[in-house]
Design an enzyme around this catalytic site. Structure first.
Site, mmCIF file in Angstrom:
data_model
loop_
_atom_site.group_PDB
_atom_site.id
_atom_site.type_symbol
_atom_site.label_atom_id
_atom_site.label_comp_id
_atom_site.label_asym_id
_atom_site.label_seq_id
_atom_site.Cartn_x
_atom_site.Cartn_y
_atom_site.Cartn_z
ATOM 1 N N HIS A 93 34.149 -14.843 45.974
ATOM 2 C CA HIS A 93 33.261 -16.353 45.383
ATOM 3 C C HIS A 93 34.557 -17.031 45.474
ATOM 4 C CE1 HIS A 93 32.149 -18.980 41.787
ATOM 5 N NE2 HIS A 93 31.340 -17.893 42.041
ATOM 6 N N GLU A 95 35.860 -18.789 43.556
ATOM 7 C CA GLU A 95 36.757 -19.478 42.462
ATOM 8 C C GLU A 95 38.205 -18.098 42.773
ATOM 9 O OE1 GLU A 95 34.938 -19.526 38.847
ATOM 10 O OE2 GLU A 95 33.498 -21.030 39.354
ATOM 11 N N GLU A 166 27.574 -20.287 48.737
ATOM 12 C CA GLU A 166 27.674 -21.579 47.878
ATOM 13 C C GLU A 166 28.727 -23.043 48.648
ATOM 14 O OE1 GLU A 166 27.025 -19.424 44.085
ATOM 15 O OE2 GLU A 166 29.042 -19.010 44.823
ATOM 16 N N GLY A 172 29.085 -25.487 39.849
ATOM 17 C CA GLY A 172 29.422 -25.720 38.208
ATOM 18 C C GLY A 172 29.933 -27.509 38.607
ATOM 19 N N SER A 212 24.934 -25.349 40.744
ATOM 20 C CA SER A 212 24.450 -25.966 40.588
ATOM 21 C C SER A 212 22.509 -25.720 40.611
ATOM 22 C CB SER A 212 24.654 -27.557 40.638
ATOM 23 O OG SER A 212 26.067 -27.665 40.207
HETATM 24 C C1 PEP Z 1 28.748 -19.725 40.517
HETATM 25 O O1 PEP Z 1 29.125 -19.484 39.863
HETATM 26 O O2 PEP Z 1 28.262 -19.164 41.626
HETATM 27 C C2 PEP Z 1 27.682 -21.058 41.244
HETATM 28 C C3 PEP Z 1 26.676 -21.405 41.936
HETATM 29 O O3 PEP Z 1 28.048 -21.587 39.560
HETATM 30 P P1 PEP Z 1 26.816 -22.971 39.071
HETATM 31 O O4 PEP Z 1 25.180 -22.250 39.337
HETATM 32 O O5 PEP Z 1 27.836 -23.644 37.554
HETATM 33 O O6 PEP Z 1 27.162 -24.197 39.928
#
Ligand code: PEP
Length: 250
Positions: A93, A95, A166, A172, A212
């Protein structure tokens, strides 16, 4: 025909009490709905609670170490999470890449470890930063991250993968990628899998869009040819919004 897979990523949220309440409620709401596979990636402190209360929901880990055991304070291993009963595990991920020194190399080690020692399916996360996006490097980043993550991963394993595209600038932020950008990028993911493993594997691998995603936009993402699901952060935290996501995928 690839079945959509919708996974909520709770990140560092929810106590055991909150997790149980959510899972019980969503399980009864699903009521045998088989339009898609639905899952929750939960913090390890509440994974057992989630597994114990889940019937149809898939329960995933959010990360795992590539060694079986040892002096790795604060980490958990594949045998440990397999014992807990997770079916999937998020790997790489953004993060973790940005804040916890996850690299393409550790991502590759983790994926190989999961396939070698367990039946847990990795949800491999890839995606470009805002700067890379603005510099037109999205395709290059996607192809490079995939190649590096899948070094020495066999085709049979790769076909089971879930890959979450992503874009970091959409996570986020409330600023989701346009449908066109998401579809184009997911098509690039599938094309790179085709380069690495051939058409059959590319046709089996499931590619999620994440960034999102919410009840109002999920339907349109899922209607795209190369988008087979979603990884959802913020909108997976509240029962009502996860229910609305389920409704939108019926
Ligand atoms: C995620 O944490 O993988 C993510 C896509 O978060 P969000 O939907 O809040 O953008």
């Amino acid at each position: 025909m690839r079945k959509p897979i919708i996974v909520g990523n709770w990140k560092m949220n929810k106590t055991n009490v909150e997790a149980k309440e959510f899972i019980v409620e969503i399980e009864s709401y699903l009521n045998g709905n088989e339009n898609a596979e639905y899952g929750i990636a939960a913090p390890y402190t509440c994974v057992k609670t989630c597994v114990d209360n889940a019937k149809n929901l898939l329960i995933a880990g959010e990360n795992v170490h590539f060694e079986d055991n040892g002096a790795f304070t604060g980490e958990v291993s594949v045998p440990m999470i397999e014992e807990l009963g997770v079916t999937h595990c998020i790997i790489g991920h953004s993060e973790r890449r940005e804040m916890f020194n996850e690299t393409d190399e550790t991502v590759n080690k983790k994926i190989k470890k999961l396939f070698k020692s367990s039946n847990i399916i990795p949800i491999l996360c890839i995606g470009e930063t805002l700067t890379q996006f603005e510099e037109g490097k999205t395709e290059e980043v996607i192809r490079t991250q995939l190649k590096n993550a899948l070094v020495d991963v066999c085709g049979e394993c790769a076909s089971k993968l879930v890959i979450a595209y992503e874009p970091i600038w959409a996570i986020g932020t409330g600023k989701s990628a346009t449908i066109e950008i998401a579809q184009n990028s997911c098509a690039i993911v599938r094309d790179e899998i085709k380069n690495l493993y051939g058409t059959e594997v590319a046709s089996k691998v499931r590619v999620q869009y994440g960034g999102s995603v919410k009840p109002e936009n999920i339907k349109e993402y899922l209607a795209q040819e190369d988008i087979d699901g979603a990884l959802i952060g913020g909108a997976s935290l509240k029962v009502e919004s996860f229910k609305a996501i389920i409704d939108a995928t019926k």
